[in-house]
Scaffold this active site. Structure first.
Site, PDB file in Angstrom:
ATOM      1  N   HIS A 200       0.829  -1.211   0.000  1.00 12.23           N
ATOM      2  CA  HIS A 200       0.000   0.000   0.000  1.00 12.23           C
ATOM      3  C   HIS A 200       0.860   1.256   0.000  1.00 12.23           C
ATOM      4  O   HIS A 200       0.604   2.214  -0.720  1.00 12.23           O
ATOM      5  CB  HIS A 200      -0.884   0.031   1.246  1.00 12.23           C
ATOM      6  CG  HIS A 200      -1.929  -1.040   1.240  1.00 12.23           C
ATOM      7  ND1 HIS A 200      -2.649  -1.381   2.347  1.00 12.23           N
ATOM      8  CD2 HIS A 200      -2.361  -1.832   0.254  1.00 12.23           C
ATOM      9  CE1 HIS A 200      -3.480  -2.345   2.035  1.00 12.23           C
ATOM     10  NE2 HIS A 200      -3.324  -2.636   0.771  1.00 12.23           N
ATOM     11  N   ARG A 307      -8.417  -0.985 -14.192  1.00  9.26           N
ATOM     12  CA  ARG A 307      -8.496  -2.116 -13.252  1.00  9.26           C
ATOM     13  C   ARG A 307      -9.845  -2.057 -12.528  1.00  9.26           C
ATOM     14  O   ARG A 307      -9.961  -1.430 -11.479  1.00  9.26           O
ATOM     15  CB  ARG A 307      -7.363  -2.031 -12.229  1.00  9.26           C
ATOM     16  CG  ARG A 307      -5.965  -2.256 -12.782  1.00  9.26           C
ATOM     17  CD  ARG A 307      -4.948  -2.102 -11.664  1.00  9.26           C
ATOM     18  NE  ARG A 307      -3.681  -2.734 -11.955  1.00  9.26           N
ATOM     19  CZ  ARG A 307      -2.555  -2.063 -12.260  1.00  9.26           C
ATOM     20  NH1 ARG A 307      -2.560  -0.749 -12.315  1.00  9.26           N
ATOM     21  NH2 ARG A 307      -1.437  -2.713 -12.490  1.00  9.26           N
ATOM     22  N   ARG A 343     -10.494  -3.815 -18.175  1.00  7.40           N
ATOM     23  CA  ARG A 343     -10.132  -5.177 -17.796  1.00  7.40           C
ATOM     24  C   ARG A 343     -11.228  -5.745 -16.906  1.00  7.40           C
ATOM     25  O   ARG A 343     -11.673  -5.097 -15.959  1.00  7.40           O
ATOM     26  CB  ARG A 343      -8.797  -5.191 -17.064  1.00  7.40           C
ATOM     27  CG  ARG A 343      -8.364  -6.627 -16.743  1.00  7.40           C
ATOM     28  CD  ARG A 343      -6.983  -6.681 -16.160  1.00  7.40           C
ATOM     29  NE  ARG A 343      -6.960  -6.165 -14.800  1.00  7.40           N
ATOM     30  CZ  ARG A 343      -5.846  -6.071 -14.075  1.00  7.40           C
ATOM     31  NH1 ARG A 343      -4.691  -6.413 -14.610  1.00  7.40           N
ATOM     32  NH2 ARG A 343      -5.876  -5.614 -12.851  1.00  7.40           N
ATOM     33  N   GLU A 442       0.167 -12.772 -18.887  1.00  8.96           N
ATOM     34  CA  GLU A 442       0.864 -12.525 -17.624  1.00  8.96           C
ATOM     35  C   GLU A 442       1.207 -13.818 -16.885  1.00  8.96           C
ATOM     36  O   GLU A 442       1.689 -13.800 -15.768  1.00  8.96           O
ATOM     37  CB  GLU A 442       0.064 -11.577 -16.738  1.00  8.96           C
ATOM     38  CG  GLU A 442      -1.385 -11.942 -16.533  1.00  8.96           C
ATOM     39  CD  GLU A 442      -2.163 -10.869 -15.749  1.00  8.96           C
ATOM     40  OE1 GLU A 442      -1.548 -10.021 -15.094  1.00  8.96           O
ATOM     41  OE2 GLU A 442      -3.409 -10.922 -15.803  1.00  8.96           O
ATOM     42  N   ASN A 465       3.951  -7.326 -14.346  1.00 10.21           N
ATOM     43  CA  ASN A 465       4.023  -7.487 -12.879  1.00 10.21           C
ATOM     44  C   ASN A 465       3.834  -8.955 -12.495  1.00 10.21           C
ATOM     45  O   ASN A 465       4.586  -9.518 -11.712  1.00 10.21           O
ATOM     46  CB  ASN A 465       2.939  -6.660 -12.177  1.00 10.21           C
ATOM     47  CG  ASN A 465       3.011  -5.201 -12.545  1.00 10.21           C
ATOM     48  OD1 ASN A 465       4.036  -4.740 -13.017  1.00 10.21           O
ATOM     49  ND2 ASN A 465       1.929  -4.471 -12.336  1.00 10.21           N
ATOM     50  N   ASP A 466       2.785  -9.550 -13.068  1.00  7.90           N
ATOM     51  CA  ASP A 466       2.531 -10.958 -12.769  1.00  7.90           C
ATOM     52  C   ASP A 466       3.440 -11.883 -13.563  1.00  7.90           C
ATOM     53  O   ASP A 466       3.855 -12.926 -13.069  1.00  7.90           O
ATOM     54  CB  ASP A 466       1.058 -11.309 -13.032  1.00  7.90           C
ATOM     55  CG  ASP A 466       0.186 -10.922 -11.852  1.00  7.90           C
ATOM     56  OD1 ASP A 466       0.589 -11.203 -10.708  1.00  7.90           O
ATOM     57  OD2 ASP A 466      -0.881 -10.316 -12.054  1.00  7.90           O
ATOM     58  N   ARG A 476       5.300 -10.981  -5.640  1.00  5.43           N
ATOM     59  CA  ARG A 476       5.501  -9.551  -5.905  1.00  5.43           C
ATOM     60  C   ARG A 476       5.196  -8.662  -4.708  1.00  5.43           C
ATOM     61  O   ARG A 476       5.515  -7.483  -4.724  1.00  5.43           O
ATOM     62  CB  ARG A 476       4.673  -9.111  -7.124  1.00  5.43           C
ATOM     63  CG  ARG A 476       3.194  -9.266  -6.960  1.00  5.43           C
ATOM     64  CD  ARG A 476       2.453  -9.051  -8.278  1.00  5.43           C
ATOM     65  NE  ARG A 476       1.948  -7.698  -8.420  1.00  5.43           N
ATOM     66  CZ  ARG A 476       0.973  -7.345  -9.248  1.00  5.43           C
ATOM     67  NH1 ARG A 476       0.425  -8.252 -10.031  1.00  5.43           N
ATOM     68  NH2 ARG A 476       0.553  -6.115  -9.320  1.00  5.43           N
ATOM     69  N   CYS A 513       1.300  -3.378 -20.092  1.00  2.00           N
ATOM     70  CA  CYS A 513       0.596  -2.510 -19.142  1.00  2.00           C
ATOM     71  C   CYS A 513       1.073  -2.727 -17.703  1.00  2.00           C
ATOM     72  O   CYS A 513       0.519  -2.179 -16.773  1.00  2.00           O
ATOM     73  CB  CYS A 513      -0.920  -2.688 -19.255  1.00  2.00           C
ATOM     74  SG  CYS A 513      -1.476  -4.342 -18.813  1.00  2.00           S
TER      75      CYS A 513
HETATM   76  C1  PEP Z   1       0.337  -6.959 -14.347  1.00  2.02           C
HETATM   77  O1  PEP Z   1       0.253  -8.041 -13.759  1.00  2.02           O
HETATM   78  O2  PEP Z   1       1.382  -6.564 -14.919  1.00  2.02           O
HETATM   79  C2  PEP Z   1      -0.819  -6.052 -14.414  1.00  2.02           C
HETATM   80  C3  PEP Z   1      -0.789  -4.977 -15.172  1.00  2.02           C
HETATM   81  O3  PEP Z   1      -1.896  -6.340 -13.652  1.00  2.02           O
HETATM   82  P1  PEP Z   1      -1.976  -6.128 -12.062  1.00  2.02           P
HETATM   83  O4  PEP Z   1      -0.773  -5.319 -11.644  1.00  2.02           O
HETATM   84  O5  PEP Z   1      -3.254  -5.444 -11.822  1.00  2.02           O
HETATM   85  O6  PEP Z   1      -1.933  -7.538 -11.574  1.00  2.02           O
HETATM   86 MG    MG Z   2      -1.691  -8.866 -13.259  1.00  2.00          MG
END
Ligand code: PEP
Ligand code: MG
Length: 582
Positions: A200, A307, A343, A442, A465-466, A476, A513
């Site tokens: 956060h 999101r 999404r 992802e 990210n994922d 993560r 993204c």
């Molecule tokens: C990601 O996983 O890169 C992504 C953009 O989705 P989130 O960060 O919402 O999981």
């Molecule tokens: Mg993701």
């Protein structure tokens, strides 16, 4: 005073130089004392009043800052308000005061320890984050009981604001409720002992755009109040009591950084085109409809990732079709015909509706989340698909599916989308019949099968990210392994490259993204790998655009080819840095 440095994880760029302002930890000040029988009722009343005061304070903060605050913060405050209403915090401590004949501070602390113990036994990553929320709420109650004045008064004098610009908050952790007040203050930076890259605190720091470092572990113990410190948000380094030479160097770097930020404003309306004329689409990531204002102000030409799960959080009831329709339509209309990529629900793992909906499973990131959850709850999915379709009549909407891993999931999604379309046709409700359907890549399995997905999707968006989390087996949200979370791992780059090539082969657009898209150090690499669309937090759009304006595609392709040819992770970063200089 000897100089030393502490290393953590930089989560928001920039340099800050200022005096350390240690945020006190009220929990450490709690003492235990017994009360005679005749004072018990008064003590219970004192406790009830403290709960009321904290509730009032939180509501005031939420109310007064609703417009200007980043959307995430309001959601965090609502979570804290919900916790405050829970019996375990508002009622059980009264029984403890009565049964143990003890002071209120001690009773709430005992109760907190009990709740925290329960969290620890469950050993669930998401719950661990919630545990932190409980501690933050209890700290607030204890501060009121101890009669501490609010550390961050809401009203500010100009002279105080002036002083604050030189203050750097040093805390064990910063609660979202405290942090929301940063909007009314002008602290130079903040650093914390705990937190991961996507904690956060980190999300908040990025949206406030001030330098920040988390996971410093013992900063609060090692730094003294009032000490001069330097924060390097890019390197994740805190320099305590710097020498004259270091201070002079950082002052220079800070001036240069600020100058660069001002210069960036000059390219706000410039098209993102390379020297040799290739246009790159720069889109914004948003969480709530109000974020469209920041997206437009950044010069982003569309929304690459909305999101939608944030609309479902911190509440007990799902938003109905009408509420969702209004939210999606307002984004479509605000963007005035520009692309809006919505999404579908990505709940699960670290993103839950509320503390009650947390399901205890061993590996939540590998569990029933995102599209898996939607396919197992078709009526929830149907409602969302109808709402998105209805909104598509009012703008340029595309649908994006998170966490695809098999073609079967995609085909099932298509059937459900068709069913939603049929239901709208039967009711004569207008929608975009040709709405594009894209998929997030992802999960490594999806990247490895990118060609198969490219054939059946209209577009693809790489969620780095994922993708990094699952490729490298690095949670993560876990700060203890944050140093291993490396976007430049050759295997990650290979999976991104495979996805781009699959898109090229089947004539389908591919974007990124995840956070990688907003890191301007990686822009030239991503463009060189063939990407023509990037979607990021609005605050990163201009620095990424600047990289594009100075790029020559043929050179970038050649550089990217060399980087993709490397198997040694140690050599990749220096080579990218070298190429970025040209
Ligand atoms: C990601 O996983 O890169 C992504 C953009 O989705 P989130 O960060 O919402 O999981
Ligand atoms: Mg993701």
């Amino acid at each position: 005073m000897t100089s030393f440095s502490i290393h953590g994880v930089g989560v928001s760029s920039g340099i800050a130089i200022g005096q350390a302002h240690l945020v006190s930890n009220a929990l450490l000040e709690v003492v235990h004392y017994q009360l005679p029988n005749h004072l018990i009722d008064d003590e219970i009343e004192r406790f009830s009043n403290a709960i009321k005061t904290v509730k009032y304070d939180l509501e005031q903060i939420n109310h007064s800052l609703r417009k200007s605050a980043p959307a995430e913060i309001s959601a965090f405050i609502s979570t804290h308000l919900m916790m405050l209403e829970d019996k375990s915090l508002s009622e059980i401590p009264k029984d403890i005061i009565k049964n143990e004949q003890c002071n209120a501070e001690w009773a709430i602390k005992l109760q907190m320890d009990d709740i925290v113990d329960q969290f620890d036994q469950i050993e669930d990553e998401y719950l661990r984050e919630r545990k932190q929320d409980v501690i933050q709420v209890v700290e607030r109650i204890i501060k009121v009981l101890l009669g501490h004045p609010s550390q961050l008064p809401i009203e500010q004098q100009t002279s105080v604001v002036h002083q604050e610009r030189k203050l750097i908050l040093v805390a064990h952790d910063i609660s979202p409720a405290d942090a929301i007040q940063f909007k009314q203050h002008q602290f130079a930076a903040f650093i914390t002992d705990v937190g991961g890259v996507t904690s956060h605190t980190a999300i908040l720091a990025r949206s406030l755009n001030i330098p920040s470092i988390v996971a410093l572990q013992r900063a609060r113990d090692l730094i003294n109040d009032g000490e001069l410190i330097i924060i390097d948000g890019d390197l994740g380094v805190v320099i305590v009591s710097p020498s004259k030479e270091i201070l002079a160097e950082y002052k220079l770097r800070q001036e240069q950084w600020e100058l660069e930020q001002q210069k960036l404003q000059l390219i706000k309306t410039t098209k993102a085109v390379t020297i040799d004329g290739t246009h790159i689409e720069l889109f914004a990531n948003i969480e709530v409809p109000d974020d469209t204002a920041a997206a437009k102000a950044s010069g982003a030409t569309g929304i690459g990732l909305y999101r939608t799960e944030f609309l479902f959080m911190n509440r007990r009831e799902m938003p109905d079709e009408e509420e969702q329709f209004i939210a999606y339509k307002s984004v479509a209309e605000a963007m005035k015909g520009a692309v809006v990529t919505i999404r579908t629900l990505d709940l699960g793992a670290d993103k839950q509706m509320n503390p009650d909906s947390i399901v205890n499973c061993a590996n939540p990131a590998l569990g029933l989340r995102a599209i898996r959850l939607c396919l197992s709850e078709p009526s929830i999915f149907h409602t969302q698909l109808r709402a998105i379709l209805r909104a598509s009549h009012f703008g340029n909407i595309k649908i994006l599916i998170p966490m695809l891993s098999t073609l079967a999931e995609l085909r099932q999604t298509k059937l459900l989308l068709e069913r939603a379309k049929i239901s709208l046709r039967q009711e004569n409700i207008a929608f975009d019949e040709h709405i594009a359907l894209g998929g997030m890549i992802e999960i490594p399995a999806a990247a490895l099968s990118a060609e198969a997905f490219a054939k059946e999707l209209d577009f693809m968006s790489i969620g780095t990210n994922d993708l990094i989390q699952y490729t490298l087996a690095i949670d993560r949200t876990d700060d203890t392994v944050a140093h291993l979370y490396n976007p430049l791992h050759p295997s990650v780059l290979k999976l991104i490259s495979m996805t781009i090539k699959a898109g090229e082969k089947f004539g389908k657009s591919v974007s990124v993204c995840g956070e990688m898209a907003g890191d301007s150090k990686l822009t030239k690499l991503l463009i060189g790998m063939g990407l023509r669309q990037l979607s990021m937090h609005p605050s990163h759009v201009l620095s990424v655009k600047q990289q594009i304006l100075h790029s020559q595609i043929s050179q970038l392709n050649e550089n990217a080819r060399k980087i993709l040819g490397l198997t040694d992770i140690e050599k990749i970063e220096p080579l990218i840095a070298k190429f970025n200089l040209h």
